[in-house]
Design an enzyme around this catalytic site. Structure first.
Site, PDB file in Angstrom:
ATOM      1  N   GLY A  10      14.935  -7.312  34.321  1.00 10.58           N
ATOM      2  CA  GLY A  10      16.037  -6.928  34.762  1.00 10.58           C
ATOM      3  C   GLY A  10      17.117  -6.798  33.804  1.00 10.58           C
ATOM      4  O   GLY A  10      16.914  -6.684  32.595  1.00 10.58           O
ATOM      5  N   PHE A  69       0.891  -1.351  -0.110  1.00  9.34           N
ATOM      6  CA  PHE A  69      -0.123   0.077   0.013  1.00  9.34           C
ATOM      7  C   PHE A  69       0.910   1.251   0.153  1.00  9.34           C
ATOM      8  O   PHE A  69       1.668   1.444   0.832  1.00  9.34           O
ATOM      9  CB  PHE A  69      -0.805  -0.064   1.403  1.00  9.34           C
ATOM     10  CG  PHE A  69      -1.879   1.077   1.363  1.00  9.34           C
ATOM     11  CD1 PHE A  69      -2.891   1.331   0.505  1.00  9.34           C
ATOM     12  CD2 PHE A  69      -1.630   2.006   2.289  1.00  9.34           C
ATOM     13  CE1 PHE A  69      -3.834   2.285   0.561  1.00  9.34           C
ATOM     14  CE2 PHE A  69      -2.706   3.117   2.558  1.00  9.34           C
ATOM     15  CZ  PHE A  69      -3.541   3.215   1.581  1.00  9.34           C
ATOM     16  N   GLU A 129       0.265   3.285  10.192  1.00 13.17           N
ATOM     17  CA  GLU A 129      -1.163   3.509  10.112  1.00 13.17           C
ATOM     18  C   GLU A 129      -1.959   4.435  10.774  1.00 13.17           C
ATOM     19  O   GLU A 129      -2.920   4.258  11.441  1.00 13.17           O
ATOM     20  CB  GLU A 129      -1.639   2.035  10.044  1.00 13.17           C
ATOM     21  CG  GLU A 129      -1.363   1.063   8.965  1.00 13.17           C
ATOM     22  CD  GLU A 129      -2.153   0.102   8.667  1.00 13.17           C
ATOM     23  OE1 GLU A 129      -3.465   0.199   8.643  1.00 13.17           O
ATOM     24  OE2 GLU A 129      -1.729  -0.941   8.009  1.00 13.17           O
ATOM     25  N   ILE A 142      10.874  -6.381  34.656  1.00 13.86           N
ATOM     26  CA  ILE A 142      10.769  -7.420  35.288  1.00 13.86           C
ATOM     27  C   ILE A 142      11.864  -8.304  35.105  1.00 13.86           C
ATOM     28  O   ILE A 142      12.558  -8.888  35.927  1.00 13.86           O
ATOM     29  CB  ILE A 142       9.146  -7.994  35.083  1.00 13.86           C
ATOM     30  CG1 ILE A 142       8.285  -7.173  35.514  1.00 13.86           C
ATOM     31  CG2 ILE A 142       9.455  -9.633  35.646  1.00 13.86           C
ATOM     32  CD1 ILE A 142       6.761  -7.508  35.129  1.00 13.86           C
ATOM     33  N   SER A 186       2.176   6.775   2.108  1.00 12.62           N
ATOM     34  CA  SER A 186       3.316   7.803   2.560  1.00 12.62           C
ATOM     35  C   SER A 186       4.475   8.380   1.585  1.00 12.62           C
ATOM     36  O   SER A 186       4.848   7.399   0.871  1.00 12.62           O
ATOM     37  CB  SER A 186       4.113   7.060   3.731  1.00 12.62           C
ATOM     38  OG  SER A 186       3.060   6.943   4.602  1.00 12.62           O
ATOM     39  N   GLU A 187       4.765   9.500   1.824  1.00 10.57           N
ATOM     40  CA  GLU A 187       5.739  10.168   0.921  1.00 10.57           C
ATOM     41  C   GLU A 187       6.845  10.911   1.878  1.00 10.57           C
ATOM     42  O   GLU A 187       6.370  11.306   3.087  1.00 10.57           O
ATOM     43  CB  GLU A 187       5.218  11.185  -0.037  1.00 10.57           C
ATOM     44  CG  GLU A 187       4.319  10.481  -1.076  1.00 10.57           C
ATOM     45  CD  GLU A 187       3.720  11.446  -2.245  1.00 10.57           C
ATOM     46  OE1 GLU A 187       4.021  12.590  -1.929  1.00 10.57           O
ATOM     47  OE2 GLU A 187       2.895  10.955  -3.017  1.00 10.57           O
ATOM     48  N   SER A 196       1.354  12.078   7.878  1.00  9.16           N
ATOM     49  CA  SER A 196       0.182  12.529   8.746  1.00  9.16           C
ATOM     50  C   SER A 196      -0.596  13.051   8.059  1.00  9.16           C
ATOM     51  O   SER A 196      -1.773  13.091   7.893  1.00  9.16           O
ATOM     52  CB  SER A 196       0.354  13.060  10.237  1.00  9.16           C
ATOM     53  OG  SER A 196       1.103  12.320  11.019  1.00  9.16           O
ATOM     54  N   GLU A 221      -1.219  10.450  17.645  1.00 10.72           N
ATOM     55  CA  GLU A 221      -1.646  11.735  17.564  1.00 10.72           C
ATOM     56  C   GLU A 221      -2.713  11.889  16.543  1.00 10.72           C
ATOM     57  O   GLU A 221      -3.929  12.437  16.789  1.00 10.72           O
ATOM     58  CB  GLU A 221      -0.783  12.840  17.140  1.00 10.72           C
ATOM     59  CG  GLU A 221       0.487  12.892  18.263  1.00 10.72           C
ATOM     60  CD  GLU A 221       1.314  11.838  18.612  1.00 10.72           C
ATOM     61  OE1 GLU A 221       1.603  11.184  17.476  1.00 10.72           O
ATOM     62  OE2 GLU A 221       1.982  11.814  19.614  1.00 10.72           O
TER      63      GLU A 221
HETATM   64  N1  CAA Z   1     -13.511   7.167   5.167  1.00 10.38           N
HETATM   65  C1  CAA Z   1     -13.981   7.851   4.060  1.00 10.38           C
HETATM   66  N2  CAA Z   1     -13.660   9.056   3.624  1.00 10.38           N
HETATM   67  C2  CAA Z   1     -12.957   9.750   4.658  1.00 10.38           C
HETATM   68  C3  CAA Z   1     -12.614   9.237   5.895  1.00 10.38           C
HETATM   69  C4  CAA Z   1     -12.922   8.124   6.033  1.00 10.38           C
HETATM   70  N3  CAA Z   1     -12.499   7.198   7.249  1.00 10.38           N
HETATM   71  N4  CAA Z   1     -12.000  10.093   6.603  1.00 10.38           N
HETATM   72  C5  CAA Z   1     -11.889  11.246   5.836  1.00 10.38           C
HETATM   73  N5  CAA Z   1     -12.654  11.036   4.737  1.00 10.38           N
HETATM   74  C6  CAA Z   1     -12.952  12.144   3.745  1.00 10.38           C
HETATM   75  C7  CAA Z   1     -13.696  13.211   4.263  1.00 10.38           C
HETATM   76  O1  CAA Z   1     -15.134  12.934   4.221  1.00 10.38           O
HETATM   77  C8  CAA Z   1     -13.303  14.354   3.354  1.00 10.38           C
HETATM   78  O2  CAA Z   1     -13.961  14.358   2.119  1.00 10.38           O
HETATM   79  P1  CAA Z   1     -14.815  15.482   1.596  1.00 10.38           P
HETATM   80  O3  CAA Z   1     -13.823  16.644   1.417  1.00 10.38           O
HETATM   81  O4  CAA Z   1     -15.672  15.192   0.328  1.00 10.38           O
HETATM   82  O5  CAA Z   1     -15.847  15.779   2.585  1.00 10.38           O
HETATM   83  C9  CAA Z   1     -11.676  14.064   2.894  1.00 10.38           C
HETATM   84  O6  CAA Z   1     -11.639  12.690   3.154  1.00 10.38           O
HETATM   85  C10 CAA Z   1     -10.995  14.800   3.557  1.00 10.38           C
HETATM   86  O7  CAA Z   1     -11.118  14.486   5.089  1.00 10.38           O
HETATM   87  P2  CAA Z   1     -10.444  15.586   6.273  1.00 10.38           P
HETATM   88  O8  CAA Z   1     -11.033  17.078   5.955  1.00 10.38           O
HETATM   89  O9  CAA Z   1     -10.922  14.890   7.449  1.00 10.38           O
HETATM   90  O10 CAA Z   1      -8.731  15.485   5.892  1.00 10.38           O
HETATM   91  P3  CAA Z   1      -7.701  15.941   6.550  1.00 10.38           P
HETATM   92  O11 CAA Z   1      -6.666  16.481   5.851  1.00 10.38           O
HETATM   93  O12 CAA Z   1      -8.222  16.733   7.614  1.00 10.38           O
HETATM   94  O13 CAA Z   1      -7.007  14.453   7.496  1.00 10.38           O
HETATM   95  C11 CAA Z   1      -6.656  12.664   8.730  1.00 10.38           C
HETATM   96  C12 CAA Z   1      -7.712  13.690   8.031  1.00 10.38           C
HETATM   97  C13 CAA Z   1      -7.725  11.891   9.705  1.00 10.38           C
HETATM   98  C14 CAA Z   1      -5.799  13.306   9.376  1.00 10.38           C
HETATM   99  C15 CAA Z   1      -5.953  12.027   7.538  1.00 10.38           C
HETATM  100  O14 CAA Z   1      -5.147  12.642   7.067  1.00 10.38           O
HETATM  101  C16 CAA Z   1      -5.106  10.867   8.149  1.00 10.38           C
HETATM  102  O15 CAA Z   1      -5.653   9.774   8.317  1.00 10.38           O
HETATM  103  N6  CAA Z   1      -3.570  10.621   8.293  1.00 10.38           N
HETATM  104  C17 CAA Z   1      -2.909   9.809   8.463  1.00 10.38           C
HETATM  105  C18 CAA Z   1      -2.525   8.938   7.423  1.00 10.38           C
HETATM  106  C19 CAA Z   1      -2.049   7.558   7.689  1.00 10.38           C
HETATM  107  O16 CAA Z   1      -2.663   6.922   8.571  1.00 10.38           O
HETATM  108  N7  CAA Z   1      -0.837   7.139   7.200  1.00 10.38           N
HETATM  109  C20 CAA Z   1      -0.450   5.730   7.371  1.00 10.38           C
HETATM  110  C21 CAA Z   1       0.399   5.303   6.242  1.00 10.38           C
HETATM  111  S1  CAA Z   1      -0.084   3.705   5.728  1.00 10.38           S
HETATM  112  C22 CAA Z   1       1.019   2.628   6.604  1.00 10.38           C
HETATM  113  O17 CAA Z   1       1.508   3.026   7.490  1.00 10.38           O
HETATM  114  C23 CAA Z   1       0.954   1.118   6.230  1.00 10.38           C
HETATM  115  C24 CAA Z   1       1.935   0.348   6.741  1.00 10.38           C
HETATM  116  O18 CAA Z   1       3.225   0.548   6.436  1.00 10.38           O
HETATM  117  C25 CAA Z   1       1.591  -0.484   7.828  1.00 10.38           C
END
Ligand code: CAA
Length: 371
Positions: A329, A113, A353, A327, A116-117, A122, A357
């Site tokens: 040590g 998947f 994921e 535990i 991330s860039e 976040s 925060e």
């Molecule tokens: N399901 C569907 N749509 C969603 C949603 C969800 N859970 N959450 C948000 N959306 C939609 C919103 O409805 C919105 O759409 P509209 O503009 O049409 O209304 C759009 O997405 C933007 O939403 P926000 O305004 O809430 O977006 P934001 O910029 O404020 O960000 C955030 C929200 C929750 C902070 C999000 O950016 C986020 O989750 N960031 C973290 C990213 C992350 O988890 N990265 C992990 C990388 S993957 C990984 O780690 C895999 C691995 O290797 C194990």
């Protein structure tokens, strides 16, 4: 039965070489093959595509048991199942499902998947990787960071920007075969924990991805990513619970074996109370994970429950593994007793994921909206 199968696999096979694989960053190829035979690839995919047709509760039980011993294996399984298989099965076309899901469920192909860039972690909307619309294909250029399964995976679920002026509404999700010309990998990341998992950056240089590989409508990519992470986070919460539970099981065993001041150290209140606190935290984390998984299985909203489970389980995994080292040590500080490795593994669950925060952002927004 699923929990027992996962437990047997972890306690019988994974334990044998987990320390060496962690130390030398050896990819667990043989164990990945065993997981395929156990049906852990494509567990939740419909039997129509050769999957196990299991529910989320079964999946988290398996993830927890594997994570008690080796989170590197758990993350290989987790990214493949809860992000890539789920993404294509839930949102893909009939043709995309037919083309990819059979190979996913047999494990012939493993998924990665790519969200991330370097400058979009976040703040996932800030995608700089471009997927330019060229008519019947997308021309992809950019770099993805910290990609699990980057090398062992042969199919990428790529999130990239097509219409920068539309911000998150211009982002697309593309299925990308890794052997397309123009894709190169960075070196294996030298990580604190999960050292035998397969993490690289992935570079795209004029990669042509056929238009039919886009999932969903033009601009659906960000919503797809968010929706998949909602489910993925429950799996990482199960992983964190497993790490904590693995450290706890080792601590109980050690506290019975180790004697100090003429008695087993479990008879000292200082140790016994630590174990009691650890047990309560693990039980709470497990219940949150099971609740989130159950809600998902029932078709109910699980956004809040999943983020709560991830936040809590990751935090207690750090606390419990730190106490497990205490535990043990001096023995806790050397590799042979596993708990120092589990402590290193726990740290990542607070980061990937969605950091702890980010979970607080998701939870507080849900509270504010009254979800
Ligand atoms: N399901 C569907 N749509 C969603 C949603 C969800 N859970 N959450 C948000 N959306 C939609 C919103 O409805 C919105 O759409 P509209 O503009 O049409 O209304 C759009 O997405 C933007 O939403 P926000 O305004 O809430 O977006 P934001 O910029 O404020 O960000 C955030 C929200 C929750 C902070 C999000 O950016 C986020 O989750 N960031 C973290 C990213 C992350 O988890 N990265 C992990 C990388 S993957 C990984 O780690 C895999 C691995 O290797 C194990």
């Amino acid at each position: 039965m699923i929990r027992q199968a996962a437990r047997d696999f972890a306690q019988r096979d994974l334990i044998q070489d987990v320390i060496e694989r962690d130390h030398k960053e050896i990819f667990p190829a043989t164990h990945v093959e065993t997981m395929k035979h156990l049906g852990f690839f494509g567990m939740m995919v419909s039997p129509e595509y050769g999957g196990g047709g299991m529910d989320m509760v079964s999946y988290v039980l398996a993830i927890e048991e594997i994570s008690k011993v080796d989170s590197s294996l758990a993350v290989i399984m987790s990214v493949h199942n809860s992000l890539v298989c789920s993404g294509i099965e839930k949102y893909g076309t009939k043709e995309q499902k037919a083309k990819y899901l059979h190979d996913f469920t047999t494990g012939k192909k493993i998924g990665a998947f790519l969200l991330s860039e370097p400058e979009a972690g976040s703040d996932a909307t800030r995608q700089k990787t471009l997927a330019e619309d060229k008519g019947d294909y997308y021309l992809v250029n950019g770099t993805k960071n910290w990609i699990s399964n980057a090398n062992c995976g042969s199919v990428y679920l790529l999130i990239a920007q097509t219409h920068p002026e539309k911000r998150h509404k211009g982002i697309n999700a593309l299925i990308v075969d890794k052997d397309l010309p123009g894709i190169t990998l960075g070196p294996h990341e030298d990580k604190m924990g999960l050292r035998s998992s397969d993490t690289h950056s992935v570079m795209f240089n004029d990669v042509k991805v056929p238009k039919e590989n886009r999932i969903g409508e033009d601009g659906f990519g960000f919503k797809l990513a968010m929706s998949l992470l909602e489910g993925g986070r429950i799996g990482i919460a199960a992983q964190a619970t497993g790490i904590a539970a693995g450290a706890f099981e080792r601590s109980v065993q050690y506290a019975h074996e180790r004697k100090a001041f003429n008695t087993e150290i479990i008879n000292h209140q200082a140790i016994a109370f630590k174990l009691a606190d650890m047990a309560v935290k693990i039980e709470n984390a497990r219940n949150l994970v099971l609740k989130a998984a159950w809600l998902k299985d029932q078709g109910k909203s699980y956004l809040l429950a999943g983020s709560m489970a991830k936040l809590y389980a990751a935090d207690i995994a750090m606390e419990v593994t730190t106490e497990a080292v205490q535990i043990h040590g001096g023995y806790g500080y050397v590799k042979e007793y596993h708990v120092e490795r589990l402590m290193r593994e726990a740290k990542l669950t607070q980061i990937y994921e969605g950091t702890s925060e980010i979970q607080k952002i998701v939870i507080s927004r849900a509270i504010s909206k009254g979800i």
